[in-house]
Write an enzyme that holds these catalytic residues in place. Structure first.
Site, PDB file in Angstrom:
ATOM      1  N   GLN A   1       0.820  -1.198   0.000  1.00  0.00           N
ATOM      2  CA  GLN A   1       0.000   0.000   0.000  1.00  0.00           C
ATOM      3  C   GLN A   1       0.859   1.256   0.000  1.00  0.00           C
ATOM      4  OE1 GLN A   1      -3.616  -1.813   2.597  1.00  0.00           O
ATOM      5  NE2 GLN A   1      -3.599   0.399   2.448  1.00  0.00           N
TER       6      GLN A   1
ATOM      7  N   SER B   1       4.444  -6.369   2.665  1.00  0.00           N
ATOM      8  CA  SER B   1       3.106  -6.507   3.264  1.00  0.00           C
ATOM      9  C   SER B   1       2.182  -7.243   2.288  1.00  0.00           C
ATOM     10  CB  SER B   1       2.567  -5.140   3.670  1.00  0.00           C
ATOM     11  OG  SER B   1       1.412  -5.257   4.470  1.00  0.00           O
ATOM     12  N   LEU B   2       1.148  -6.586   1.746  1.00  0.00           N
ATOM     13  CA  LEU B   2       0.257  -7.280   0.821  1.00  0.00           C
ATOM     14  C   LEU B   2       1.019  -7.806  -0.390  1.00  0.00           C
ATOM     15  CD1 LEU B   2      -0.821  -5.858  -2.115  1.00  0.00           C
ATOM     16  CD2 LEU B   2      -1.434  -4.078  -0.506  1.00  0.00           C
TER      17      LEU B   2
ATOM     18  N   ARG C   1      -8.599  -9.686   3.513  1.00  0.00           N
ATOM     19  CA  ARG C   1      -7.551  -9.058   4.327  1.00  0.00           C
ATOM     20  C   ARG C   1      -7.788  -7.560   4.471  1.00  0.00           C
ATOM     21  NH1 ARG C   1      -2.259  -6.893   3.537  1.00  0.00           N
ATOM     22  NH2 ARG C   1      -0.665  -7.665   4.996  1.00  0.00           N
TER      23      ARG C   1
ATOM     24  N   HIS D   1      -0.021  -3.766  11.122  1.00  0.00           N
ATOM     25  CA  HIS D   1       1.151  -4.504  11.619  1.00  0.00           C
ATOM     26  C   HIS D   1       1.467  -4.215  13.085  1.00  0.00           C
ATOM     27  CE1 HIS D   1       1.897  -6.157   7.684  1.00  0.00           C
ATOM     28  NE2 HIS D   1       1.807  -4.948   7.169  1.00  0.00           N
TER      29      HIS D   1
ATOM     30  N   GLN E   1       1.947 -12.259   9.860  1.00  0.00           N
ATOM     31  CA  GLN E   1       2.303 -11.018   9.173  1.00  0.00           C
ATOM     32  C   GLN E   1       1.324  -9.879   9.468  1.00  0.00           C
ATOM     33  OE1 GLN E   1       0.913  -9.809   5.558  1.00  0.00           O
ATOM     34  NE2 GLN E   1       2.840 -10.003   4.446  1.00  0.00           N
TER      35      GLN E   1
END
Length: 314
Positions: A10, A94-95, A119, A203, A252
Protein backbone atom coordinates in the site's frame (compact mmCIF):
# COMPACT_ATOMS: atom_id res chain seq x y z
CA UNK A 1 22.73 -11.42 -13.81
CA UNK A 2 21.07 -12.70 -10.64
CA UNK A 3 17.83 -10.91 -9.90
CA UNK A 4 14.73 -10.94 -7.72
CA UNK A 5 11.24 -9.58 -8.15
CA UNK A 6 9.93 -7.40 -5.33
CA UNK A 7 6.23 -6.57 -5.16
CA UNK A 8 4.87 -3.27 -3.78
CA UNK A 9 2.44 -2.75 -0.92
CA UNK A 10 0.00 0.00 0.00
CA UNK A 11 1.12 3.48 -0.91
CA UNK A 12 2.03 2.65 -4.52
CA UNK A 13 -1.51 2.98 -5.87
CA UNK A 14 -2.53 5.75 -8.29
CA UNK A 15 -5.37 6.38 -10.69
CA UNK A 16 -4.44 4.99 -14.11
CA UNK A 17 -2.40 2.10 -12.69
CA UNK A 18 -2.20 -0.75 -15.18
CA UNK A 19 -4.16 1.06 -17.89
CA UNK A 20 -1.28 1.28 -20.36
CA UNK A 21 -0.55 -2.43 -19.87
CA UNK A 22 -4.19 -3.33 -20.50
CA UNK A 23 -4.28 -1.22 -23.66
CA UNK A 24 -1.06 -2.71 -25.02
CA UNK A 25 -1.21 -6.38 -24.03
CA UNK A 26 -4.00 -9.01 -24.08
CA UNK A 27 -2.14 -10.91 -21.34
CA UNK A 28 -2.58 -7.95 -18.98
CA UNK A 29 -6.25 -7.57 -19.90
CA UNK A 30 -6.87 -11.22 -19.06
CA UNK A 31 -5.38 -10.74 -15.59
CA UNK A 32 -7.59 -7.73 -14.88
CA UNK A 33 -10.66 -9.57 -16.17
CA UNK A 34 -9.96 -12.58 -13.97
CA UNK A 35 -9.58 -10.40 -10.89
CA UNK A 36 -12.77 -8.49 -11.77
CA UNK A 37 -14.65 -11.78 -12.09
CA UNK A 38 -13.19 -13.21 -8.87
CA UNK A 39 -14.32 -10.16 -6.88
CA UNK A 40 -17.58 -9.64 -8.80
CA UNK A 41 -16.52 -6.01 -9.16
CA UNK A 42 -15.16 -3.91 -12.01
CA UNK A 43 -12.00 -3.22 -10.03
CA UNK A 44 -10.05 -2.55 -13.21
CA UNK A 45 -12.30 0.39 -14.06
CA UNK A 46 -11.60 1.86 -10.62
CA UNK A 47 -7.87 1.34 -11.16
CA UNK A 48 -7.89 2.97 -14.58
CA UNK A 49 -10.30 5.84 -13.94
CA UNK A 50 -10.66 6.38 -10.17
CA UNK A 51 -11.82 8.18 -8.14
CA UNK A 52 -8.72 8.07 -5.97
CA UNK A 53 -10.86 8.20 -2.80
CA UNK A 54 -12.32 4.79 -3.65
CA UNK A 55 -9.06 3.34 -4.95
CA UNK A 56 -7.29 4.15 -1.67
CA UNK A 57 -9.85 2.27 0.40
CA UNK A 58 -7.91 -0.69 1.78
CA UNK A 59 -10.49 -3.15 0.49
CA UNK A 60 -9.75 -1.99 -3.08
CA UNK A 61 -6.08 -1.05 -2.81
CA UNK A 62 -4.84 -4.49 -1.80
CA UNK A 63 -6.28 -6.55 -4.69
CA UNK A 64 -5.65 -3.68 -7.13
CA UNK A 65 -1.92 -3.55 -6.46
CA UNK A 66 -1.68 -7.32 -6.72
CA UNK A 67 -3.59 -7.31 -10.03
CA UNK A 68 -1.27 -4.68 -11.49
CA UNK A 69 1.82 -6.65 -10.47
CA UNK A 70 0.41 -9.88 -11.88
CA UNK A 71 -0.50 -8.15 -15.14
CA UNK A 72 3.13 -7.08 -15.52
CA UNK A 73 4.31 -10.61 -14.77
CA UNK A 74 1.87 -12.06 -17.32
CA UNK A 75 3.19 -9.70 -19.99
CA UNK A 76 6.78 -10.68 -19.23
CA UNK A 77 5.88 -14.35 -19.55
CA UNK A 78 3.53 -14.31 -22.54
CA UNK A 79 4.89 -11.46 -24.65
CA UNK A 80 8.59 -11.57 -23.86
CA UNK A 81 9.14 -15.25 -23.07
CA UNK A 82 10.20 -14.60 -19.50
CA UNK A 83 9.57 -17.39 -16.97
CA UNK A 84 9.13 -17.05 -13.21
CA UNK A 85 11.71 -19.77 -12.60
CA UNK A 86 14.38 -17.56 -14.20
CA UNK A 87 14.75 -15.47 -11.03
CA UNK A 88 16.53 -16.25 -7.76
CA UNK A 89 13.94 -15.01 -5.26
CA UNK A 90 10.59 -13.28 -4.87
CA UNK A 91 9.52 -10.99 -2.05
CA UNK A 92 6.71 -8.54 -1.39
CA UNK A 93 6.10 -5.70 1.02
CA UNK A 94 3.11 -6.51 3.26
CA UNK A 95 0.26 -7.28 0.82
CA UNK A 96 2.97 -7.64 -1.82
CA UNK A 97 3.87 -10.97 -0.24
CA UNK A 98 0.58 -12.30 -1.60
CA UNK A 99 1.62 -11.04 -5.05
CA UNK A 100 4.92 -12.88 -4.67
CA UNK A 101 3.17 -16.10 -3.72
CA UNK A 102 0.80 -15.73 -6.66
CA UNK A 103 3.72 -15.15 -9.03
CA UNK A 104 5.42 -18.26 -7.64
CA UNK A 105 2.33 -20.38 -8.30
CA UNK A 106 1.58 -20.97 -4.60
CA UNK A 107 -1.88 -19.37 -4.70
CA UNK A 108 -4.06 -18.93 -7.79
CA UNK A 109 -4.78 -15.44 -9.12
CA UNK A 110 -8.50 -15.61 -8.30
CA UNK A 111 -7.85 -16.91 -4.79
CA UNK A 112 -5.20 -14.26 -4.17
CA UNK A 113 -7.66 -11.53 -5.12
CA UNK A 114 -10.30 -12.96 -2.80
CA UNK A 115 -7.84 -13.32 0.09
CA UNK A 116 -6.69 -9.73 -0.30
CA UNK A 117 -10.28 -8.51 -0.33
CA UNK A 118 -10.85 -10.37 2.96
CA UNK A 119 -7.55 -9.06 4.33
CA UNK A 120 -8.33 -5.47 3.40
CA UNK A 121 -11.81 -5.59 4.90
CA UNK A 122 -10.56 -7.29 8.06
CA UNK A 123 -7.70 -4.85 8.62
CA UNK A 124 -9.97 -1.85 8.15
CA UNK A 125 -12.62 -3.24 10.49
CA UNK A 126 -10.21 -4.37 13.21
CA UNK A 127 -9.86 -0.97 14.88
CA UNK A 128 -12.42 1.84 15.41
CA UNK A 129 -11.81 5.00 13.38
CA UNK A 130 -9.24 7.31 15.04
CA UNK A 131 -8.35 4.75 17.73
CA UNK A 132 -5.03 3.88 16.13
CA UNK A 133 -2.18 5.67 14.42
CA UNK A 134 1.13 5.18 12.64
CA UNK A 135 4.24 7.34 12.61
CA UNK A 136 7.37 7.46 10.49
CA UNK A 137 10.75 7.79 12.17
CA UNK A 138 13.40 9.16 9.81
CA UNK A 139 17.07 8.78 10.53
CA UNK A 140 16.38 6.32 13.34
CA UNK A 141 18.25 3.10 14.00
CA UNK A 142 16.29 0.00 14.97
CA UNK A 143 17.54 0.43 18.52
CA UNK A 144 16.34 4.05 18.65
CA UNK A 145 12.97 3.06 17.18
CA UNK A 146 12.59 0.29 19.76
CA UNK A 147 13.34 2.82 22.51
CA UNK A 148 10.69 5.16 21.10
CA UNK A 149 8.19 2.30 20.94
CA UNK A 150 8.99 1.42 24.54
CA UNK A 151 8.31 5.02 25.57
CA UNK A 152 5.00 4.92 23.72
CA UNK A 153 4.07 1.55 25.20
CA UNK A 154 3.65 3.22 28.61
CA UNK A 155 0.48 4.73 27.13
CA UNK A 156 -0.83 1.71 25.21
CA UNK A 157 0.08 -0.52 22.26
CA UNK A 158 3.07 0.82 20.31
CA UNK A 159 5.27 -1.37 18.10
CA UNK A 160 7.60 -1.26 15.13
CA UNK A 161 5.37 -2.04 12.16
CA UNK A 162 7.79 -1.60 9.27
CA UNK A 163 11.57 -1.70 9.14
CA UNK A 164 11.57 -0.36 5.60
CA UNK A 165 15.11 0.86 5.03
CA UNK A 166 18.11 2.20 6.85
CA UNK A 167 16.79 5.24 8.72
CA UNK A 168 13.17 4.65 7.72
CA UNK A 169 11.09 2.89 10.37
CA UNK A 170 7.34 3.04 11.01
CA UNK A 171 5.60 2.68 14.39
CA UNK A 172 2.00 1.53 14.83
CA UNK A 173 -0.44 1.28 17.71
CA UNK A 174 -2.92 3.18 19.82
CA UNK A 175 -3.13 6.86 18.95
CA UNK A 176 -1.98 8.27 22.30
CA UNK A 177 0.82 5.72 22.54
CA UNK A 178 2.18 6.47 19.07
CA UNK A 179 2.00 10.21 19.76
CA UNK A 180 3.93 9.67 22.99
CA UNK A 181 6.59 7.77 21.03
CA UNK A 182 6.86 10.63 18.54
CA UNK A 183 7.19 13.12 21.40
CA UNK A 184 10.05 11.07 22.85
CA UNK A 185 12.03 10.97 19.60
CA UNK A 186 13.98 14.20 19.98
CA UNK A 187 15.36 13.08 23.34
CA UNK A 188 16.42 9.79 21.71
CA UNK A 189 18.40 11.52 18.98
CA UNK A 190 15.96 10.68 16.17
CA UNK A 191 16.18 13.31 13.42
CA UNK A 192 12.53 13.46 12.45
CA UNK A 193 9.28 11.81 13.50
CA UNK A 194 5.86 12.47 12.04
CA UNK A 195 2.39 11.05 12.35
CA UNK A 196 1.07 9.47 9.14
CA UNK A 197 -2.30 9.92 7.49
CA UNK A 198 -3.43 6.28 7.45
CA UNK A 199 -6.79 4.56 7.73
CA UNK A 200 -5.73 2.03 10.41
CA UNK A 201 -2.73 1.00 12.57
CA UNK A 202 -1.34 -1.85 10.47
CA UNK A 203 1.15 -4.50 11.62
CA UNK A 204 0.64 -4.23 15.36
CA UNK A 205 -1.32 -6.10 18.04
CA UNK A 206 -4.38 -3.93 17.37
CA UNK A 207 -4.77 -6.03 14.20
CA UNK A 208 -5.42 -9.25 16.17
CA UNK A 209 -9.07 -9.41 15.00
CA UNK A 210 -7.84 -9.21 11.41
CA UNK A 211 -5.29 -11.97 12.06
CA UNK A 212 -8.14 -14.17 13.33
CA UNK A 213 -10.10 -13.47 10.14
CA UNK A 214 -7.11 -14.43 8.02
CA UNK A 215 -6.58 -17.61 10.00
CA UNK A 216 -10.15 -18.55 9.15
CA UNK A 217 -9.78 -17.56 5.49
CA UNK A 218 -6.49 -19.42 5.06
CA UNK A 219 -7.52 -22.55 6.95
CA UNK A 220 -8.74 -24.39 3.86
CA UNK A 221 -6.91 -22.38 1.22
CA UNK A 222 -4.85 -24.42 -1.21
CA UNK A 223 -1.23 -23.30 -0.98
CA UNK A 224 1.37 -25.03 -3.13
CA UNK A 225 5.13 -25.06 -2.74
CA UNK A 226 6.41 -21.97 -4.60
CA UNK A 227 8.30 -22.51 -7.84
CA UNK A 228 10.78 -19.85 -6.67
CA UNK A 229 11.79 -19.23 -3.03
CA UNK A 230 9.69 -16.46 -1.48
CA UNK A 231 11.44 -14.37 1.17
CA UNK A 232 8.71 -13.53 3.64
CA UNK A 233 8.10 -10.51 5.86
CA UNK A 234 8.03 -12.37 9.17
CA UNK A 235 11.44 -14.06 8.97
CA UNK A 236 13.24 -12.15 6.19
CA UNK A 237 14.19 -15.60 4.89
CA UNK A 238 12.85 -17.92 2.16
CA UNK A 239 9.90 -20.08 3.20
CA UNK A 240 8.74 -22.85 0.86
CA UNK A 241 6.69 -25.23 3.03
CA UNK A 242 2.95 -24.55 2.46
CA UNK A 243 1.83 -24.88 6.09
CA UNK A 244 4.57 -22.51 7.23
CA UNK A 245 3.62 -20.04 4.50
CA UNK A 246 0.03 -20.17 5.77
CA UNK A 247 1.08 -19.55 9.37
CA UNK A 248 3.44 -16.72 8.45
CA UNK A 249 0.72 -14.95 6.44
CA UNK A 250 -1.38 -14.91 9.60
CA UNK A 251 1.51 -13.69 11.75
CA UNK A 252 2.30 -11.02 9.17
CA UNK A 253 -0.95 -9.16 9.94
CA UNK A 254 0.28 -8.16 13.41
CA UNK A 255 4.02 -8.64 12.90
CA UNK A 256 6.88 -6.43 11.80
CA UNK A 257 7.54 -6.13 8.07
CA UNK A 258 11.27 -6.87 7.95
CA UNK A 259 11.84 -5.33 4.55
CA UNK A 260 15.35 -3.96 5.12
CA UNK A 261 16.50 -7.35 6.39
CA UNK A 262 14.84 -9.12 3.44
CA UNK A 263 16.68 -6.98 0.89
CA UNK A 264 19.96 -7.31 2.78
CA UNK A 265 19.59 -11.11 2.86
CA UNK A 266 18.86 -11.38 -0.87
CA UNK A 267 21.77 -9.09 -1.74
CA UNK A 268 24.07 -11.14 0.49
CA UNK A 269 22.90 -14.24 -1.36
CA UNK A 270 23.85 -13.03 -4.80
CA UNK A 271 21.00 -10.81 -6.02
CA UNK A 272 22.40 -8.04 -8.20
CA UNK A 273 19.18 -6.59 -9.63
CA UNK A 274 15.80 -6.03 -7.97
CA UNK A 275 12.84 -5.58 -10.31
CA UNK A 276 9.57 -4.05 -9.06
CA UNK A 277 6.65 -5.10 -11.31
CA UNK A 278 3.34 -3.26 -11.14
CA UNK A 279 2.95 0.45 -10.45
CA UNK A 280 5.11 3.16 -8.95
CA UNK A 281 8.70 2.79 -7.77
CA UNK A 282 8.49 2.94 -3.97
CA UNK A 283 10.55 -0.20 -3.37
CA UNK A 284 13.07 0.70 -6.07
CA UNK A 285 13.76 4.04 -4.37
CA UNK A 286 14.06 2.31 -0.97
CA UNK A 287 16.84 0.07 -2.31
CA UNK A 288 19.29 2.96 -2.33
CA UNK A 289 18.89 3.32 1.43
CA UNK A 290 19.41 -0.39 2.15
CA UNK A 291 22.28 -1.81 0.11
CA UNK A 292 24.89 -0.47 -2.30
CA UNK A 293 26.15 -2.08 -5.45
CA UNK A 294 22.78 -3.39 -6.62
CA UNK A 295 20.46 -2.18 -9.37
CA UNK A 296 16.78 -1.41 -8.97
CA UNK A 297 14.34 -1.19 -11.86
CA UNK A 298 10.64 -0.30 -11.77
CA UNK A 299 8.61 -2.33 -14.27
CA UNK A 300 5.61 0.00 -14.48
CA UNK A 301 5.14 0.62 -18.21
CA UNK A 302 5.20 -1.32 -21.50
CA UNK A 303 8.59 0.19 -22.39
CA UNK A 304 10.17 -0.73 -19.05
CA UNK A 305 8.93 -4.32 -19.34
CA UNK A 306 10.33 -4.69 -22.84
CA UNK A 307 13.68 -3.18 -21.89
CA UNK A 308 14.00 -5.43 -18.86
CA UNK A 309 13.14 -8.58 -20.80
CA UNK A 310 15.73 -7.75 -23.46
CA UNK A 311 18.36 -7.11 -20.80
CA UNK A 312 17.68 -10.37 -19.01
CA UNK A 313 17.80 -12.35 -22.25
CA UNK A 314 21.10 -10.68 -23.12
Amino acid sequence: MTFAFIFPGQGSQSVGMGKDLAEAFPAARRVFEEVDNALDQKLSNLMFNGPIEDLTLTTNTQPALMACSMAAMAVLAEDFGFKAKDQAFLAGHSLGEYSALCAAGSISLADTAKLLRIRGDAMQAAVPVDAGAMAALLGASVEQAEAAAEAGSKHGICQIANDNATGQIVLSGEKDAVQAAVDACSDLGIKKAMMLNVSAPFHCDMMMPAAAKMREALAHQTILEPSVPVVNNVTARPVTEPDQIREDLITQVTGRVRWRESIEWMAANGVETFAEPGTGKVLTVMLKRIVSGVEGVALNSPDSLEAFAKKVKG
